[in-house]
Design a protein around this motif. Structure first.
Motif, mmCIF file in Angstrom:
data_model
loop_
_atom_site.group_PDB
_atom_site.id
_atom_site.type_symbol
_atom_site.label_atom_id
_atom_site.label_comp_id
_atom_site.label_asym_id
_atom_site.label_seq_id
_atom_site.Cartn_x
_atom_site.Cartn_y
_atom_site.Cartn_z
ATOM 1 N N GLN A 367 0.894 -1.361 0.107
ATOM 2 C CA GLN A 367 -0.079 -0.169 -0.064
ATOM 3 C C GLN A 367 0.867 1.241 0.010
ATOM 4 O O GLN A 367 0.515 2.278 -0.864
ATOM 5 C CB GLN A 367 -1.282 -0.053 1.308
ATOM 6 N N ARG A 368 2.080 1.128 0.680
ATOM 7 C CA ARG A 368 3.077 2.452 0.849
ATOM 8 C C ARG A 368 3.481 2.596 -0.489
ATOM 9 O O ARG A 368 3.744 3.718 -1.141
ATOM 10 C CB ARG A 368 3.952 2.168 1.828
ATOM 11 N N GLU A 369 4.071 1.398 -1.098
ATOM 12 C CA GLU A 369 4.525 1.612 -2.725
ATOM 13 C C GLU A 369 3.344 2.054 -3.596
ATOM 14 O O GLU A 369 3.850 2.844 -4.664
ATOM 15 C CB GLU A 369 4.748 0.334 -3.028
ATOM 16 N N LEU A 370 2.247 1.578 -3.523
ATOM 17 C CA LEU A 370 1.322 2.165 -4.532
ATOM 18 C C LEU A 370 1.107 3.484 -4.250
ATOM 19 O O LEU A 370 0.682 4.372 -5.060
ATOM 20 C CB LEU A 370 -0.244 1.368 -4.228
ATOM 21 N N ARG A 371 0.912 3.899 -2.988
ATOM 22 C CA ARG A 371 0.517 5.356 -2.711
ATOM 23 C C ARG A 371 2.039 6.152 -3.180
ATOM 24 O O ARG A 371 2.010 7.440 -3.854
ATOM 25 C CB ARG A 371 0.479 5.575 -1.238
ATOM 26 N N ALA A 373 3.724 5.421 -5.966
ATOM 27 C CA ALA A 373 3.669 5.590 -7.217
ATOM 28 C C ALA A 373 2.734 6.581 -7.542
ATOM 29 O O ALA A 373 2.867 7.201 -8.497
ATOM 30 C CB ALA A 373 3.411 4.371 -7.645
ATOM 31 N N MET A 374 1.194 6.658 -6.771
ATOM 32 C CA MET A 374 0.583 7.719 -7.254
ATOM 33 C C MET A 374 0.958 8.920 -7.065
ATOM 34 O O MET A 374 0.569 9.959 -7.972
ATOM 35 C CB MET A 374 -0.578 7.218 -6.766
ATOM 36 N N MET A 375 1.849 9.314 -5.879
ATOM 37 C CA MET A 375 2.128 10.490 -5.841
ATOM 38 C C MET A 375 3.425 10.878 -6.774
ATOM 39 O O MET A 375 3.305 12.300 -7.331
ATOM 40 C CB MET A 375 3.047 10.589 -4.413
ATOM 41 N N LEU A 376 4.231 10.205 -7.120
ATOM 42 C CA LEU A 376 5.369 10.552 -8.130
ATOM 43 C C LEU A 376 4.760 10.624 -9.706
ATOM 44 O O LEU A 376 5.550 10.722 -10.604
ATOM 45 C CB LEU A 376 6.667 9.553 -7.906
ATOM 46 N N THR A 377 3.384 10.217 -9.801
ATOM 47 C CA THR A 377 2.828 10.299 -11.181
ATOM 48 C C THR A 377 1.787 11.317 -11.092
ATOM 49 O O THR A 377 1.088 11.367 -12.229
ATOM 50 C CB THR A 377 2.465 9.119 -11.703
ATOM 51 N N GLY A 378 1.469 11.779 -9.914
ATOM 52 C CA GLY A 378 0.496 12.945 -9.948
ATOM 53 C C GLY A 378 -0.766 12.533 -9.809
ATOM 54 O O GLY A 378 -1.668 13.277 -10.135
ATOM 55 N N CYS A 379 -0.925 11.400 -9.273
ATOM 56 C CA CYS A 379 -2.504 10.974 -9.169
ATOM 57 C C CYS A 379 -2.823 10.870 -7.432
ATOM 58 O O CYS A 379 -1.970 10.676 -6.702
ATOM 59 C CB CYS A 379 -2.591 9.416 -9.542
ATOM 60 N N THR A 380 -4.097 11.253 -7.548
ATOM 61 C CA THR A 380 -4.634 11.345 -5.919
ATOM 62 C C THR A 380 -5.435 10.132 -5.625
ATOM 63 O O THR A 380 -5.808 9.808 -4.661
ATOM 64 C CB THR A 380 -4.925 12.531 -5.688
ATOM 65 N N ARG A 381 -5.958 9.710 -6.785
ATOM 66 C CA ARG A 381 -7.244 8.602 -6.712
ATOM 67 C C ARG A 381 -7.007 7.454 -7.310
ATOM 68 O O ARG A 381 -6.496 7.587 -8.579
ATOM 69 C CB ARG A 381 -8.550 9.025 -6.941
#
Length: 405
Positions: A367-371, A373-381
């Motif tokens: 879950q931390r890895e997914l979060r 990856a989302m942060m560093l690609t500009g996704c919040t959902r």
């Protein structure tokens, strides 16, 4: 989690590969290879992982990602991240009352657990393991020659409040798994039994913790169907007699009539079959090659996913199973059209290596890895993850093995 000694250094397991190594040390050889191996030369097994590694994510910066949310829904169930534990046969042989431990870990992490028809723990034990208020497990089933047995299993699952059925469609017969042949898992008789016994004696810790303290080692879900359910040879004979190579789409239509809950078909690797799944009333499909355990040389699941998602993603829920080894892999699957993923080997390696706590730790890490990856690609959902988060030239770099359309 206790550190372990490796090459003279103390270290904590941090990845699925670390848990794989620990499981290899703790399990008798025939059980570890049953989990770890694939069909034939294991080319598809390897491709499932390698093709994920070829996908490049598009990094973006200076986007407000202070409120990243990994929550979603899978099969109508609220999930803390887009992931479910896939069905794994004999999980209760890998750790003491393994399916019950996995159910507790999944509930704590806020993700679904899928109980295999050929699990060790019975459905009532697994349901009782879930904390109060937690959703019941998903239930996995095959089409058996004895349709009365299928009806009985469906009724039992419904009675225990299971509302999502994961129906495996890519097993008309067991794949050619050479590791199982070498270790005596694919054979009955005295010689095979002696070979397995020698491997067991080399692991006294497993004998004490699982074989003795984990009794009864029976096929809990099949207690009414399998005579001599404590005996591996008797079970193998029953499986060989019951797996039905004559199953067609009309049988899935029969299943749809008799199952009132959500129906996911697992084992879809072709866009034509994906469309047929939707036409027969499936609520979702799982893009899967059975973890590379059935037919060697077929497409990896991640390479098959885009065409299938394009074909039916707007009409049904598409999940992916096979080769997922990290939270970043979960992100890549979402970007290529999956609603979420099922993971098998990763959670069972963790369970064998460290029990319920290890599965919890693995899921929290992913879950931390997914979060991240989302942060560093500009996704919040989770719902915002798409092809725009992959490098634009991914289509040119994608592996050549594809899906017939």
């Amino acid at each position: 989690m206790r550190p372990e000694e490796s090459s003279g250094l103390l270290r904590y397991p941090a990845t699925a590969a670390d848990w794989q190594a620990r499981a290899r040390r703790r399990l008798p050889r025939f059980l570890f290879d049953y989990l770890d191996g694939g069909a034939g030369g294991e080319c598809t097994l390897a491709a499932n992982v390698q093709d994920f590694n070829r996908i490049r994510v598009r990094q973006r910066v200076l986007v407000d990602v202070s409120a990243v949310d990994t929550r979603t829904q899978l099969a109508g169930q609220d999930c803390a991240l887009p992931l479910a534990l896939a069905p794994v046969g004999l999980a209760g042989m890998m750790a003491r009352r393994g399916e019950a431990q996995a159910m507790r870990a999944a509930s704590a992490a806020g993700v679904p657990f899928t109980l295999s028809t050929v699990g060790i723990c019975a459905l009532d034990e697994v349901c009782a393991a879930a904390p109060a208020g937690s959703p019941p497990p998903w239930f996995q089933l095959y089409m058996l020659r004895d349709r009365g047995a299928v009806r009985a299993l469906l009724d039992k699952a419904w009675h225990h409040c299971c509302r999502t059925l994961v129906f495996t469609v890519d097993l008309p017969a067991t794949g050619m798994r050479q590791r199982d042949v070498r270790n005596g898992m694919a054979h009955a008789g005295t010689r095979a039994g002696l070979l397995r016994a020698m491997q067991l004696l080399a692991h006294p810790g497993w004998i004490w913790d699982v074989a003795l303290r984990g009794k009864p080692l029976t096929f809990g879900c099949l207690s009414d169907q399998v005579p001599g359910g404590r005996d591996l040879n008797a079970f193998k004979a029953w499986v060989d007699a019951q797996f039905d190579p004559s199953v067609t789409w009309s049988d899935i239509a029969w299943l749809r009539e008799h199952w009132r809950g959500r129906l996911l078909l697992k084992g879809i690797l072709d866009a034509h079959d994906a469309r047929a799944s939707v036409d027969c009333g499936a609520d979702g499909i799982v893009v899967s090659n059975h973890g590379g355990r059935q037919l060697d040389g077929v497409a990896s699941t991640i390479s098959a996913l885009p065409a299938i998602a394009q074909a039916v993603g707007g009409r049904t829920e598409v999940l992916l199973d096979g080769g997922v080894r990290s939270g970043t892999d979960v992100f890549k699957a979402l970007a290529l059209g999956a609603r979420g993923v099922l993971i098998g080997r990763a959670w069972i390696w963790a369970l064998a290596g460290g029990g319920e706590g290890a599965v919890r730790e693995l899921l929290a890490s992913w879950q931390r890895e997914l979060r991240l990856a989302m942060m560093l690609t500009g996704c919040t959902r989770v719902q915002d993850v798409g092809s725009g988060q992959l490098e634009p030239d991914y289509e040119q770099k994608r592996p050549s093995v594809g899906v017939n359309q």
